[in-house]
Design a protein around this motif. Structure first.
Motif, PDB file in Angstrom:
ATOM      1  N   ASP A 278      10.727  14.103   8.179  1.00  0.00           N
ATOM      2  CA  ASP A 278      11.770  12.900   7.630  1.00  0.00           C
ATOM      3  C   ASP A 278      10.417  12.071   7.287  1.00  0.00           C
ATOM      4  O   ASP A 278       9.224  12.443   7.606  1.00  0.00           O
ATOM      5  N   ALA A 279      10.319  11.194   6.162  1.00  0.00           N
ATOM      6  CA  ALA A 279       8.954  10.146   6.137  1.00  0.00           C
ATOM      7  C   ALA A 279       8.140   9.615   7.267  1.00  0.00           C
ATOM      8  O   ALA A 279       9.123   9.143   8.132  1.00  0.00           O
ATOM      9  N   MET A 280       7.528   9.242   7.680  1.00  0.00           N
ATOM     10  CA  MET A 280       6.627   9.207   8.430  1.00  0.00           C
ATOM     11  C   MET A 280       5.639   8.344   7.824  1.00  0.00           C
ATOM     12  O   MET A 280       4.991   8.026   6.629  1.00  0.00           O
ATOM     13  N   ARG A 281       4.649   7.639   9.058  1.00  0.00           N
ATOM     14  CA  ARG A 281       3.647   6.631   8.413  1.00  0.00           C
ATOM     15  C   ARG A 281       2.419   7.907   9.054  1.00  0.00           C
ATOM     16  O   ARG A 281       2.518   8.303  10.422  1.00  0.00           O
ATOM     17  N   GLY A 282       1.373   7.075   8.790  1.00  0.00           N
ATOM     18  CA  GLY A 282      -0.138   7.798   9.243  1.00  0.00           C
ATOM     19  C   GLY A 282      -0.674   6.971   9.953  1.00  0.00           C
ATOM     20  O   GLY A 282      -0.733   5.518   9.612  1.00  0.00           O
ATOM     21  N   ALA A 283      -1.156   7.717  11.629  1.00  0.00           N
ATOM     22  CA  ALA A 283      -1.700   6.876  11.949  1.00  0.00           C
ATOM     23  C   ALA A 283      -2.993   7.179  13.010  1.00  0.00           C
ATOM     24  O   ALA A 283      -2.863   8.717  12.703  1.00  0.00           O
ATOM     25  N   PHE A 284      -4.214   6.488  13.502  1.00  0.00           N
ATOM     26  CA  PHE A 284      -5.225   7.465  14.118  1.00  0.00           C
ATOM     27  C   PHE A 284      -4.665   7.265  15.882  1.00  0.00           C
ATOM     28  O   PHE A 284      -4.340   5.575  16.280  1.00  0.00           O
ATOM     29  N   ASP A 285      -5.390   7.697  16.369  1.00  0.00           N
ATOM     30  CA  ASP A 285      -5.106   7.955  17.825  1.00  0.00           C
ATOM     31  C   ASP A 285      -6.934   7.619  18.453  1.00  0.00           C
ATOM     32  O   ASP A 285      -7.306   6.883  17.638  1.00  0.00           O
ATOM     33  N   TRP A 286      -6.931   7.195  19.727  1.00  0.00           N
ATOM     34  CA  TRP A 286      -8.077   6.479  20.249  1.00  0.00           C
ATOM     35  C   TRP A 286      -9.098   7.221  20.037  1.00  0.00           C
ATOM     36  O   TRP A 286     -10.476   6.520  20.191  1.00  0.00           O
ATOM     37  N   GLU A 287      -8.714   8.656  19.461  1.00  0.00           N
ATOM     38  CA  GLU A 287     -10.399   9.346  19.242  1.00  0.00           C
ATOM     39  C   GLU A 287     -10.151   9.785  17.747  1.00  0.00           C
ATOM     40  O   GLU A 287     -11.055  10.906  17.336  1.00  0.00           O
TER      41      GLU A 287
ATOM     42  N   ILE B  14       0.607  -1.358   0.361  1.00  0.00           N
ATOM     43  CA  ILE B  14       0.270  -0.586   0.023  1.00  0.00           C
ATOM     44  C   ILE B  14       0.773   1.351   0.047  1.00  0.00           C
ATOM     45  O   ILE B  14       1.938   1.165   0.998  1.00  0.00           O
ATOM     46  N   VAL B  15       0.650   2.234  -0.615  1.00  0.00           N
ATOM     47  CA  VAL B  15       1.390   2.852  -1.059  1.00  0.00           C
ATOM     48  C   VAL B  15       1.013   4.609  -0.594  1.00  0.00           C
ATOM     49  O   VAL B  15      -0.377   4.857  -0.898  1.00  0.00           O
ATOM     50  N   CYS B  16       1.529   5.715  -0.266  1.00  0.00           N
ATOM     51  CA  CYS B  16       1.051   7.053   0.261  1.00  0.00           C
ATOM     52  C   CYS B  16       2.328   7.639  -0.133  1.00  0.00           C
ATOM     53  O   CYS B  16       3.200   7.635   0.568  1.00  0.00           O
ATOM     54  N   PRO B  17       1.699   8.953  -0.752  1.00  0.00           N
ATOM     55  CA  PRO B  17       2.966  10.058  -1.335  1.00  0.00           C
ATOM     56  C   PRO B  17       3.194  10.673  -0.207  1.00  0.00           C
ATOM     57  O   PRO B  17       2.446  10.923   0.524  1.00  0.00           O
ATOM     58  N   MET B  18       4.621  11.123  -0.053  1.00  0.00           N
ATOM     59  CA  MET B  18       4.766  12.449   0.686  1.00  0.00           C
ATOM     60  C   MET B  18       3.445  13.689   0.565  1.00  0.00           C
ATOM     61  O   MET B  18       3.912  14.168  -1.292  1.00  0.00           O
ATOM     62  N   ILE B  19       3.072  14.937   1.149  1.00  0.00           N
ATOM     63  CA  ILE B  19       2.034  15.439   0.247  1.00  0.00           C
ATOM     64  C   ILE B  19       3.046  16.643   0.175  1.00  0.00           C
ATOM     65  O   ILE B  19       3.084  17.297   1.909  1.00  0.00           O
ATOM     66  N   ASP B  20       3.507  17.505  -0.489  1.00  0.00           N
ATOM     67  CA  ASP B  20       3.400  19.035  -0.254  1.00  0.00           C
ATOM     68  C   ASP B  20       2.584  20.130   0.079  1.00  0.00           C
ATOM     69  O   ASP B  20       1.388  18.930   0.063  1.00  0.00           O
ATOM     70  N   VAL B  21       2.680  20.543   0.557  1.00  0.00           N
ATOM     71  CA  VAL B  21       1.939  21.767   0.572  1.00  0.00           C
ATOM     72  C   VAL B  21       1.969  22.901  -0.456  1.00  0.00           C
ATOM     73  O   VAL B  21       3.113  23.325  -0.996  1.00  0.00           O
ATOM     74  N   ILE B  22       0.726  23.207  -0.674  1.00  0.00           N
ATOM     75  CA  ILE B  22       0.434  24.758  -1.426  1.00  0.00           C
ATOM     76  C   ILE B  22       0.566  25.516  -0.636  1.00  0.00           C
ATOM     77  O   ILE B  22      -0.698  25.925  -0.058  1.00  0.00           O
ATOM     78  N   ASP B  23       1.174  27.097  -0.704  1.00  0.00           N
ATOM     79  CA  ASP B  23       0.672  27.817   0.435  1.00  0.00           C
ATOM     80  C   ASP B  23      -0.101  28.798  -0.010  1.00  0.00           C
ATOM     81  O   ASP B  23      -0.370  29.185  -1.215  1.00  0.00           O
ATOM     82  N   HIS B  24      -1.150  28.949   0.638  1.00  0.00           N
ATOM     83  CA  HIS B  24      -2.157  29.925  -0.026  1.00  0.00           C
ATOM     84  C   HIS B  24      -2.088  31.235   0.204  1.00  0.00           C
ATOM     85  O   HIS B  24      -2.737  32.056  -0.776  1.00  0.00           O
ATOM     86  N   ASN B  25      -0.731  31.658   0.556  1.00  0.00           N
ATOM     87  CA  ASN B  25      -0.702  33.052  -0.053  1.00  0.00           C
ATOM     88  C   ASN B  25       0.115  33.692  -1.354  1.00  0.00           C
ATOM     89  O   ASN B  25       0.144  34.044  -1.480  1.00  0.00           O
ATOM     90  N   HIS B  26       1.114  32.579  -1.934  1.00  0.00           N
ATOM     91  CA  HIS B  26       1.999  33.073  -2.625  1.00  0.00           C
ATOM     92  C   HIS B  26       1.833  31.115  -3.777  1.00  0.00           C
ATOM     93  O   HIS B  26       1.949  31.073  -4.990  1.00  0.00           O
ATOM     94  N   PHE B  27       0.903  30.217  -3.662  1.00  0.00           N
ATOM     95  CA  PHE B  27       0.711  28.968  -4.294  1.00  0.00           C
ATOM     96  C   PHE B  27       2.031  28.706  -5.119  1.00  0.00           C
ATOM     97  O   PHE B  27       2.287  27.557  -5.622  1.00  0.00           O
ATOM     98  N   GLY B  28       3.112  28.993  -3.971  1.00  0.00           N
ATOM     99  CA  GLY B  28       4.039  27.918  -4.455  1.00  0.00           C
ATOM    100  C   GLY B  28       4.443  26.419  -3.311  1.00  0.00           C
ATOM    101  O   GLY B  28       3.881  26.722  -2.650  1.00  0.00           O
ATOM    102  N   TYR B  29       5.050  25.545  -3.544  1.00  0.00           N
ATOM    103  CA  TYR B  29       5.193  24.168  -3.719  1.00  0.00           C
ATOM    104  C   TYR B  29       6.352  24.375  -2.504  1.00  0.00           C
ATOM    105  O   TYR B  29       6.846  25.044  -1.803  1.00  0.00           O
ATOM    106  N   GLU B  30       5.782  23.313  -1.464  1.00  0.00           N
ATOM    107  CA  GLU B  30       6.680  23.555  -0.053  1.00  0.00           C
ATOM    108  C   GLU B  30       6.897  22.599   0.402  1.00  0.00           C
ATOM    109  O   GLU B  30       5.603  21.440   0.650  1.00  0.00           O
TER     110      GLU B  30
END
Length: 125
Positions: free
Chosen positions: A94-103, A73-89
């Protein structure tokens, strides 16, 4: 909404690989994705949320990992598009993984050192 009815059907008709599947009532995100997955005809499923925008060659590295191991199962690192100037950040850290906490809040957590690979784009357990 009017633009989601016949206008959408007409517009999407030009894309032979796209089908619109409608439910009888509003089902929510997860039920709708499960419905779509059950009706899919392809070998690989890709879910993109409405706020996602892909760029050139975003898919081949993900498909490569699946081709090497069909259980991946693959999930890319997702860049952010800055809402002020629409540039990529780049996403911080480092590489992370996603998880859900108890809430059931989604969080990004570091990959433990024993699971880290020399190449951070390599899959991990």
């Amino acid at each position: 909404m009017e633009h989601l009815k016949d206008k959408l059907e007409e517009y999407m008709a030009r894309f032979s690989k796209v089908r619109i599947v409608r439910t009888k009532r509003r089902e929510g995100l997860i039920r709708t994705r499960l419905l779509g997955a059950s009706m899919a005809r392809g070998e690989v499923l890709t879910f993109l949320d409405s706020h996602c925008e892909v760029n050139v060659n975003w898919l081949p590295p993900l498909l490569n990992q699946i081709a090497l191991n069909h259980k991946t199962i693959v999930c890319p690192m997702i860049d952010v598009i800055d809402h002020n100037h629409f540039g990529y950040e780049a996403q911080a850290g480092d590489a992370m993984r996603g998880a859900f906490d108890w809430e059931m809040y989604y969080k990004r957590i570091p990959i433990p050192p024993e699971l880290q690979r020399a190449d951070p784009s390599d899959p991990f357990e």
